[in-house]
Design a protein around this motif. Structure first.
Motif, PDB file in Angstrom:
ATOM      1  N   ALA A 157       8.527   1.969  -8.957  1.00  0.00           N
ATOM      2  CA  ALA A 157       7.161   2.074  -8.220  1.00  0.00           C
ATOM      3  C   ALA A 157       6.238   0.949  -8.406  1.00  0.00           C
ATOM      4  O   ALA A 157       5.759   0.646  -7.329  1.00  0.00           O
ATOM      5  N   LEU A 158       6.385   0.304  -9.535  1.00  0.00           N
ATOM      6  CA  LEU A 158       5.653  -1.090  -9.527  1.00  0.00           C
ATOM      7  C   LEU A 158       6.369  -2.090  -8.659  1.00  0.00           C
ATOM      8  O   LEU A 158       5.567  -3.005  -8.008  1.00  0.00           O
ATOM      9  N   LEU A 159       7.549  -2.257  -8.588  1.00  0.00           N
ATOM     10  CA  LEU A 159       8.227  -3.029  -7.750  1.00  0.00           C
ATOM     11  C   LEU A 159       7.458  -2.915  -6.093  1.00  0.00           C
ATOM     12  O   LEU A 159       7.497  -3.876  -5.472  1.00  0.00           O
ATOM     13  N   SER A 160       7.321  -1.908  -5.687  1.00  0.00           N
ATOM     14  CA  SER A 160       6.733  -1.572  -4.355  1.00  0.00           C
ATOM     15  C   SER A 160       5.403  -2.277  -4.294  1.00  0.00           C
ATOM     16  O   SER A 160       4.973  -2.700  -3.322  1.00  0.00           O
ATOM     17  N   GLU A 161       4.446  -2.233  -5.359  1.00  0.00           N
ATOM     18  CA  GLU A 161       3.118  -2.653  -5.456  1.00  0.00           C
ATOM     19  C   GLU A 161       3.479  -4.316  -5.481  1.00  0.00           C
ATOM     20  O   GLU A 161       2.378  -4.854  -4.744  1.00  0.00           O
ATOM     21  N   TYR A 162       4.232  -4.760  -6.144  1.00  0.00           N
ATOM     22  CA  TYR A 162       4.575  -6.163  -6.210  1.00  0.00           C
ATOM     23  C   TYR A 162       5.000  -6.619  -4.824  1.00  0.00           C
ATOM     24  O   TYR A 162       4.466  -7.813  -4.352  1.00  0.00           O
ATOM     25  N   ALA A 163       5.797  -5.967  -4.226  1.00  0.00           N
ATOM     26  CA  ALA A 163       6.096  -6.391  -2.719  1.00  0.00           C
ATOM     27  C   ALA A 163       4.993  -6.212  -1.984  1.00  0.00           C
ATOM     28  O   ALA A 163       4.976  -7.048  -0.832  1.00  0.00           O
ATOM     29  N   TYR A 164       4.111  -5.361  -2.160  1.00  0.00           N
ATOM     30  CA  TYR A 164       2.888  -5.433  -1.405  1.00  0.00           C
ATOM     31  C   TYR A 164       1.895  -6.525  -1.398  1.00  0.00           C
ATOM     32  O   TYR A 164       1.673  -7.178  -0.320  1.00  0.00           O
ATOM     33  N   VAL A 165       1.787  -7.047  -2.407  1.00  0.00           N
ATOM     34  CA  VAL A 165       0.888  -8.181  -2.757  1.00  0.00           C
ATOM     35  C   VAL A 165       1.675  -9.794  -2.599  1.00  0.00           C
ATOM     36  O   VAL A 165       0.999 -10.562  -2.529  1.00  0.00           O
ATOM     37  N   LEU A 166       2.961  -9.594  -2.689  1.00  0.00           N
ATOM     38  CA  LEU A 166       3.888 -10.899  -2.163  1.00  0.00           C
ATOM     39  C   LEU A 166       3.929 -11.006  -0.705  1.00  0.00           C
ATOM     40  O   LEU A 166       4.354 -10.006   0.039  1.00  0.00           O
ATOM     41  N   ARG A 167       3.838 -12.303  -0.423  1.00  0.00           N
ATOM     42  CA  ARG A 167       4.098 -12.578   0.919  1.00  0.00           C
ATOM     43  C   ARG A 167       5.643 -12.679   1.046  1.00  0.00           C
ATOM     44  O   ARG A 167       6.436 -12.824   0.225  1.00  0.00           O
ATOM     45  N   LYS A 168       6.170 -12.468   2.383  1.00  0.00           N
ATOM     46  CA  LYS A 168       7.517 -12.461   2.544  1.00  0.00           C
ATOM     47  C   LYS A 168       8.197 -13.981   2.150  1.00  0.00           C
ATOM     48  O   LYS A 168       7.607 -15.146   2.592  1.00  0.00           O
ATOM     49  N   GLY A 169       9.166 -14.112   1.466  1.00  0.00           N
ATOM     50  CA  GLY A 169       9.727 -15.222   0.992  1.00  0.00           C
ATOM     51  C   GLY A 169       9.059 -15.759  -0.447  1.00  0.00           C
ATOM     52  O   GLY A 169       9.489 -16.582  -0.943  1.00  0.00           O
ATOM     53  N   GLY A 170       8.093 -15.042  -0.935  1.00  0.00           N
ATOM     54  CA  GLY A 170       7.569 -15.140  -2.130  1.00  0.00           C
ATOM     55  C   GLY A 170       8.646 -14.702  -3.090  1.00  0.00           C
ATOM     56  O   GLY A 170       9.742 -14.082  -2.885  1.00  0.00           O
ATOM     57  N   LEU A 171       8.400 -15.352  -4.298  1.00  0.00           N
ATOM     58  CA  LEU A 171       9.317 -15.272  -5.204  1.00  0.00           C
ATOM     59  C   LEU A 171       8.793 -14.521  -6.543  1.00  0.00           C
ATOM     60  O   LEU A 171       7.598 -14.636  -6.863  1.00  0.00           O
ATOM     61  N   VAL A 172       9.698 -13.866  -7.261  1.00  0.00           N
ATOM     62  CA  VAL A 172       9.235 -12.855  -8.591  1.00  0.00           C
ATOM     63  C   VAL A 172      10.064 -13.844  -9.724  1.00  0.00           C
ATOM     64  O   VAL A 172      11.589 -13.735  -9.202  1.00  0.00           O
ATOM     65  N   TYR A 173       9.491 -14.328 -10.678  1.00  0.00           N
ATOM     66  CA  TYR A 173      10.645 -15.114 -11.665  1.00  0.00           C
ATOM     67  C   TYR A 173      10.528 -14.125 -12.799  1.00  0.00           C
ATOM     68  O   TYR A 173       9.228 -13.675 -13.252  1.00  0.00           O
ATOM     69  N   THR A 174      11.474 -13.834 -13.424  1.00  0.00           N
ATOM     70  CA  THR A 174      11.703 -13.052 -14.592  1.00  0.00           C
ATOM     71  C   THR A 174      12.524 -13.689 -15.681  1.00  0.00           C
ATOM     72  O   THR A 174      13.593 -14.204 -15.352  1.00  0.00           O
ATOM     73  N   MET A 175      12.139 -13.715 -16.932  1.00  0.00           N
ATOM     74  CA  MET A 175      13.026 -14.261 -17.893  1.00  0.00           C
ATOM     75  C   MET A 175      12.484 -13.699 -19.283  1.00  0.00           C
ATOM     76  O   MET A 175      11.531 -13.206 -19.592  1.00  0.00           O
TER      77      MET A 175
END
Length: 237
Positions: A157-175
């Motif tokens: 569910a939250l990944l869909s929200e993150y996709a909403y505020v991210l532009r296409k080509g934007g990056l999600v960094y996880t560590m």
């Protein structure tokens, strides 16, 4: 708070005055003031040199004591980055740290700021659709118990929200330094239709990647303890 002696000298705040529990329940109803719409956010108050055209493009979710946020400000001097932190004393520390840095280094660090908020609930209240270029989830709380997995910052569910505020080509960094959490993150992001994982070559070519390991206080602790790091970067498609 940052102490100002009679000589008017300034120093960075000390963490021992801002100690707080490491964990916070993101589902609980904390007392937050938050905007009803991104139009209501007074970014100028946070970024004194912000131009009318500039927007916040980087978001460090759960920024902790702000070490990586400061690194972002130094790397990308012409772009605005925000740290979002749910713990009140920790966010107070980052806010005071930025104030002190601006005084100690005139003209610098005006491109970073921190807000206390719950990113799991209020992210669309702060950012427009496709506003962000980079989002960072560095050493998030693993919430080990199965009953608390719903509290994890990465889920469908939250990944869909993150996709909403991210532009296409934007990056999600996880560590993370927790193998089980890394597996969880990769599994959920691979299952989501709007993300694709970067190749190892693409990760290594990104100038941000080397900074992810110990710019944050948590990352530096993992390095000191000779722990493992698990990295995954995803592109919004």
């Amino acid at each position: 708070m940052v102490e100002e002696p009679e000589s008017c000298s300034i120093s960075l705040p000390q963490k021992r005055y801002y100690r707080q529990r490491a964990h916070s329940n993101p589902i609980a109803d904390h007392c937050f003031d938050y905007p009803a719409h991104p139009d209501e956010v007074n970014w100028q108050e946070l970024y004194p040199n912000k131009t009318a055209e500039q927007q916040v493009e980087f978001a460090d979710i759960g920024c902790g004591y702000g070490g990586f946020l400061v690194t972002l400000g130094e790397m990308f001097t012409e772009r605005l980055a925000i740290g979002l932190e749910i713990r009140v004393k920790v966010s107070d520390y980052v806010i005071d740290r930025i104030k002190a840095l601006r005084i100690l280094h005139p003209g610098k660090y005006n491109n970073i700021a921190c807000l206390r908020t719950n990113a799991m609930k209020y992210l669309p209240n702060y950012f427009y659709k496709a506003q962000l270029d980079k989002m960072f989830f560095l050493y998030p709380d693993p919430h080990f118990k199965r009953a608390k997995h719903k509290w994890r910052i990465i889920n469908q569910a939250l990944l869909s929200e993150y996709a909403y505020v991210l532009r296409k080509g934007g990056l999600v960094y996880t560590m993370t330094d927790v193998d089980d959490l890394h597996t969880w993150i990769v599994q959920h992001m691979d299952q989501h239709a709007l993300y694709e994982r970067l190749t190892k070559e693409e990760e290594n070519a990104d100038p941000v990647t080397p900074k992810l390991y110990q710019s944050s206080e948590e990352g530096a602790k993992v390095v000191r303890n000779k722990g493992a790091h698990f990295l995954a970067i995803f592109r919004r498609i």
